[in-house]
Design a protein around this motif. Structure first.
Motif, mmCIF file in Angstrom:
data_model
loop_
_atom_site.group_PDB
_atom_site.id
_atom_site.type_symbol
_atom_site.label_atom_id
_atom_site.label_comp_id
_atom_site.label_asym_id
_atom_site.label_seq_id
_atom_site.Cartn_x
_atom_site.Cartn_y
_atom_site.Cartn_z
ATOM 1 N N CYS A 68 0.800 -1.228 0.000
ATOM 2 C CA CYS A 68 0.000 0.000 0.000
ATOM 3 C C CYS A 68 0.832 1.277 0.000
ATOM 4 O O CYS A 68 0.302 2.340 -0.307
ATOM 5 C CB CYS A 68 -0.918 0.024 1.225
ATOM 6 N N HIS A 69 2.097 1.197 0.389
ATOM 7 C CA HIS A 69 2.933 2.397 0.542
ATOM 8 C C HIS A 69 4.284 2.232 -0.139
ATOM 9 O O HIS A 69 4.895 1.175 -0.060
ATOM 10 C CB HIS A 69 3.214 2.678 2.027
ATOM 11 N N THR A 70 4.757 3.322 -0.752
ATOM 12 C CA THR A 70 6.134 3.406 -1.226
ATOM 13 C C THR A 70 6.887 4.344 -0.294
ATOM 14 O O THR A 70 6.281 5.136 0.427
ATOM 15 C CB THR A 70 6.207 3.920 -2.673
ATOM 16 N N LEU A 71 8.211 4.238 -0.291
ATOM 17 C CA LEU A 71 9.027 4.999 0.654
ATOM 18 C C LEU A 71 9.904 6.063 0.013
ATOM 19 O O LEU A 71 10.201 7.072 0.646
ATOM 20 C CB LEU A 71 9.938 4.041 1.440
ATOM 21 N N ALA A 72 10.349 5.851 -1.188
ATOM 22 C CA ALA A 72 11.301 6.765 -1.815
ATOM 23 C C ALA A 72 10.703 8.161 -1.944
ATOM 24 O O ALA A 72 9.563 8.308 -2.395
ATOM 25 C CB ALA A 72 11.712 6.256 -3.185
ATOM 26 N N PRO A 73 11.446 9.188 -1.555
ATOM 27 C CA PRO A 73 10.945 10.553 -1.735
ATOM 28 C C PRO A 73 10.512 10.769 -3.185
ATOM 29 O O PRO A 73 11.233 10.414 -4.111
ATOM 30 C CB PRO A 73 12.143 11.431 -1.368
ATOM 31 N N GLY A 74 9.307 11.281 -3.359
ATOM 32 C CA GLY A 74 8.780 11.503 -4.702
ATOM 33 C C GLY A 74 8.206 10.268 -5.346
ATOM 34 O O GLY A 74 7.762 10.319 -6.493
ATOM 35 N N GLY A 75 8.191 9.150 -4.619
ATOM 36 C CA GLY A 75 7.643 7.917 -5.165
ATOM 37 C C GLY A 75 6.140 7.999 -5.341
ATOM 38 O O GLY A 75 5.490 8.927 -4.839
ATOM 39 N N PRO A 76 5.561 7.023 -6.024
ATOM 40 C CA PRO A 76 4.128 7.073 -6.305
ATOM 41 C C PRO A 76 3.278 6.763 -5.075
ATOM 42 O O PRO A 76 3.707 6.047 -4.172
ATOM 43 C CB PRO A 76 3.957 5.980 -7.365
ATOM 44 N N ASP A 77 2.082 7.315 -5.080
ATOM 45 C CA ASP A 77 1.071 6.914 -4.115
ATOM 46 C C ASP A 77 0.482 5.605 -4.618
ATOM 47 O O ASP A 77 0.436 5.352 -5.825
ATOM 48 C CB ASP A 77 -0.046 7.958 -4.022
ATOM 49 N N MET A 78 0.029 4.799 -3.683
ATOM 50 C CA MET A 78 -0.662 3.563 -4.046
ATOM 51 C C MET A 78 -2.014 3.615 -3.343
ATOM 52 O O MET A 78 -2.640 4.667 -3.327
ATOM 53 C CB MET A 78 0.207 2.368 -3.671
ATOM 54 N N PRO B 228 -0.650 6.688 0.845
ATOM 55 C CA PRO B 228 0.264 7.693 0.294
ATOM 56 C C PRO B 228 1.723 7.246 0.342
ATOM 57 O O PRO B 228 2.102 6.410 1.160
ATOM 58 C CB PRO B 228 0.057 8.899 1.215
ATOM 59 N N ASN B 229 2.526 7.827 -0.539
ATOM 60 C CA ASN B 229 3.969 7.664 -0.465
ATOM 61 C C ASN B 229 4.426 8.254 0.873
ATOM 62 O O ASN B 229 3.925 9.281 1.313
ATOM 63 C CB ASN B 229 4.643 8.398 -1.632
ATOM 64 N N LEU B 230 5.369 7.590 1.530
ATOM 65 C CA LEU B 230 5.803 8.009 2.854
ATOM 66 C C LEU B 230 7.114 8.790 2.856
ATOM 67 O O LEU B 230 7.616 9.132 3.923
ATOM 68 C CB LEU B 230 5.915 6.778 3.777
#
Length: 171
Positions: free
Chosen positions: A82-92, A95-97
């Motif tokens: 449900c979540h990505t971590l990389a700054p600027g990564g996509p929301d799933m 939200p991106n964290l």
């Protein structure tokens, strides 16, 4: 191609296990999101070094500054559907964290937060994350997040340390 199909299937299984709910992202969207483009690969921030991760975790208050990053990463595996971590990564589905620490709740641009979460006024820090990761629905009733929480305090400490190491800006 077969490997990519397994990755999408594994993400679907993980989503079902963590209770994150259905994503509005289709399988083909997920496939495309998991394949970096030539232009996005060069604009992505470099992976933080072990020393940068250690420095980020050291900034946390006790006991979070003692977190085990390997266990945190292992426990966070259920969150990756449900979540990505990389700054600027996509929301799933969530939200991106990237840049989570120090950000006011429900303010990441481009993500459709639930009204109950938008009504909150705190800023994400270790203590708020600990409460959230214990039981999101107890902290914010009627939130969209269906994850039941990490019941073991040590797992929460480790996940919080891992989040700090992976989502903090590194220079």
């Amino acid at each position: 191609m077969r490997h990519l199909g397994l990755t999408v299937a594994a993400a679907a299984v993980a989503a079902a296990l963590c209770g994150c709910g259905k994503s509005s992202t289709t399988s083909s969207d997920q496939s495309q999101a998991s394949q970096p483009s030539a232009t996005s690969a060069s604009s992505q921030p470099a992976e933080p070094t072990p020393e940068q991760k250690k420095q980020a975790v050291a900034q946390l208050p006790a006991p979070y500054n003692t977190g085990d990053l390997d266990n945190g990463e292992a426990k966070f595996a259920v969150c990756k559907s449900c979540h990505t971590l990389a700054p600027g990564g996509p929301d799933m589905t969530g939200p991106n964290l990237g840049g989570l620490f120090g950000r006011k709740v429900a303010t990441k641009a481009g993500y459709a937060y639930s009204d109950p979460l938008k009504a909150q006024s705190f800023t994400w820090d270790a203590a708020h994350l600990d409460t959230w990761l214990t039981d999101p629905k107890a902290m914010v009733p009627n939130t969209k997040m269906t994850f039941p929480g990490f019941k073991d305090p040590k797992d929460r400490i480790d996940v919080i340390a891992y989040l700090k190491a992976e989502t903090s800006p590194h220079s």
